[in-house]
Design an enzyme around this catalytic site. Structure first.
Site, PDB file in Angstrom:
ATOM      1  N   LYS A 164      39.510  10.933  22.691  1.00 61.72           N
ATOM      2  CA  LYS A 164      38.932  11.866  23.988  1.00 61.72           C
ATOM      3  C   LYS A 164      40.059  12.625  24.737  1.00 61.72           C
ATOM      4  O   LYS A 164      41.182  12.222  24.861  1.00 61.72           O
ATOM      5  CB  LYS A 164      38.079  10.929  24.883  1.00 61.72           C
ATOM      6  CG  LYS A 164      37.534  11.626  25.834  1.00 61.72           C
ATOM      7  CD  LYS A 164      36.902  10.430  26.791  1.00 61.72           C
ATOM      8  CE  LYS A 164      35.929  11.036  27.857  1.00 61.72           C
ATOM      9  NZ  LYS A 164      35.107  10.112  28.589  1.00 61.72           N
ATOM     10  N   SER A 181      30.488  10.882  29.148  1.00 59.48           N
ATOM     11  CA  SER A 181      31.391  11.942  29.092  1.00 59.48           C
ATOM     12  C   SER A 181      32.216  12.050  27.650  1.00 59.48           C
ATOM     13  O   SER A 181      32.579  12.944  27.340  1.00 59.48           O
ATOM     14  CB  SER A 181      32.395  12.034  30.273  1.00 59.48           C
ATOM     15  OG  SER A 181      33.275  11.113  30.050  1.00 59.48           O
ATOM     16  N   SER A 234      30.156   6.275  30.298  1.00 60.62           N
ATOM     17  CA  SER A 234      30.477   7.370  29.258  1.00 60.62           C
ATOM     18  C   SER A 234      30.739   7.035  27.595  1.00 60.62           C
ATOM     19  O   SER A 234      31.134   7.802  27.114  1.00 60.62           O
ATOM     20  CB  SER A 234      31.786   8.148  29.839  1.00 60.62           C
ATOM     21  OG  SER A 234      31.066   8.798  31.092  1.00 60.62           O
TER      22      SER A 234
END
Length: 442
Positions: free
Chosen positions: A80, A155, A179
């Site tokens: 990420k 996210s 997330s």
């Protein structure tokens, strides 16, 4: 072994160890797949080709010399875009951080590299990690594997999409209110959120340090356990002897089962039946502390997030997606006494929850009450965005507010996950339970 592009990370690692798979060719295959995939640019923010090929070559040499560092040595992983990567931009999905290039790797990335994992690249995400939807008009909105016109969940949106679309065998994410677990559920993956403090946060772009956690998105519980251990620098738990027979599970009736989409109800009910058939003892109960904790959510999350990011946001507010900017600014309306009072209430709720859940191996409920919404409507309708974002986060943020560990598993119904919650410090036990549940749900 099945197609390397859809195999589990553990299967790939064992094939490397047996001499049946070359980590250099494996890595090259994933890099080419990400480059050539029609949705690849919506999933990866940037690739780290040179680093990946060098790490894969080192893994090949260790395999030939018989000095592999573990099961995942030579297996590629996607990161990420809030994990610092030395010499490579890490922008956390925000134009506010455009051109930010750290000098060193995040601690968990360094640990994973030491374990032999290969860094493929950085995946798109919700801006500064402050949305459960995964919509990011600023830098890129990854698609859901079950509907390319829908969002993939946030996210850690690109992390989930990378694994689900076969562009990485495993990926890393962060989880402040859901997330990791949300995008994992919407993309039919395993998502593991250890309890807060389980993994070191050094070199990770923060959102709410009091809640931020790190963890894997994977195709199996075994992969999640192996990557968690690699990120932390410790030995993975043994999942071999796991069983559901006699396990005590509680279905949380307080809030988490309300207003479910029909498909979500169907997936959860089917999973419930399979868990019970496998020998689990399941009870339905209310825990009032959950409602108490949830009431503090708009106070504690937004206030801390705005406190961390206020100066950066207000220096160039127009650079930020307006929905995320508005959510941050809501934290500026929280007074210091209200914030302190909310935390005192939250601490009591955590103690009350621990007492109510004692004697159960896990508390279960649907990971998300709704299916992934369409990207176009979220972009066009501000009120819809706000309502869907809040509903998306409703169930997962329970675990963050109460300081719990959680694992989401696919139910077999597309984009519907079942969430298992356990107490902090019991991550290995929770993973063993979920390995048995995974077999029952398969």
């Amino acid at each position: 072994m099945q197609d390397p592009m859809t195999a589990t990370a553990a299967e790939l690692g064992r094939a490397i160890g047996a001499g049946r798979l070359d980590p250099v060719e494996l890595t090259r295959g994933f890099l080419e797949a990400a480059r050539d995939h029609p949705l690849g640019s919506r999933i990866y923010a940037r690739m780290t080709e040179d680093r990946a090929m060098a790490e894969a070559a080192a893994a090949r040499a260790r395999a030939l010399a018989g000095t592999r560092r573990g099961v995942l040595d030579g297996v590629p992983v996607a990161w990420k875009d809030l994990f610092d990567t030395a010499g490579v931009a890490t922008e956390a999905g925000s134009a506010l951080l455009k051109g930010r290039v750290p000098a060193r790797d995040a601690t968990v990335l360094a640990n994973s590299t030491a374990a032999g994992l290969v860094c493929l690249g950085k995946t798109h995400m919700s801006e500064l990690a402050f949305s459960g939807l995964g919509l990011n008009p600023s830098t890129g909105t990854p698609p859901c594997v079950n509907d390319a016109d829908a969002v993939s969940g946030g996210s850690s949106s690109g992390a989930a999409a990378a694994v689900a679309f076969g562009l990485a065998p495993v990926a890393t994410g962060s989880d402040t209110g859901g997330s990791i677990r949300l995008p994992a559920a919407w993309n039919d993956l395993v998502g593991f959120k250890p309890a807060h403090g389980s993994l070191p946060m050094g070199g990770v772009v923060p959102l709410c340090p009091a809640f931020d956690t790190l963890g894997p998105l994977a195709r199996s519980v075994e992969d999640a356990a192996l990557l968690w251990a690699a990120m932390g620098g410790w030995r993975a738990p043994d999942l071999a002897a796991s069983s559901l027979r006699g396990a005590r599970l509680m279905v949380l009736e307080t809030g988490a089962m309300d207003d479910l989409d029909p498909e979500v109800s169907r997936g959860f009910d089917a999973a419930f039946d399979r868990l019970r058939e496998a020998g689990a003892q399941i009870e339905r109960r209310e825990i009032p502390a959950v409602a108490t904790a949830s009431e503090q959510s708009p106070i504690v999350f937004a206030a801390e997030a705005y406190g961390v990011w206020r100066d950066t946001i207000e220096a160039d507010p127009d650079a930020m997606y307006h929905q995320v900017r508005t959510r941050f600014r809501a934290g500026g309306e929280v007074s210091a006494p209200d914030y302190v009072a909310a935390w005192r209430i939250l601490d009591r709720a955590r103690r009350d929850y621990a007492q109510a859940a004692a004697g159960f191996d896990a508390v279960i409920f649907p990971t998300c009450p709704i299916l992934p919404p369409k990207r176009a409507r979220l972009e066009e309708d501000d009120a819809y965005y706000v309502a869907r974002n809040l509903m998306t986060l409703r169930n997962t943020r329970i675990g963050n507010l109460l300081g719990l560990a959680g694992v989401t598993l696919p139910t077999g119904v597309p984009s519907v996950g079942i969430l298992f919650q356990g107490m902090a410090g019991g991550e290995a036990r929770l993973l063993r339970l979920c390995a048995a549940a995974e077999r029952a749900l398969a």
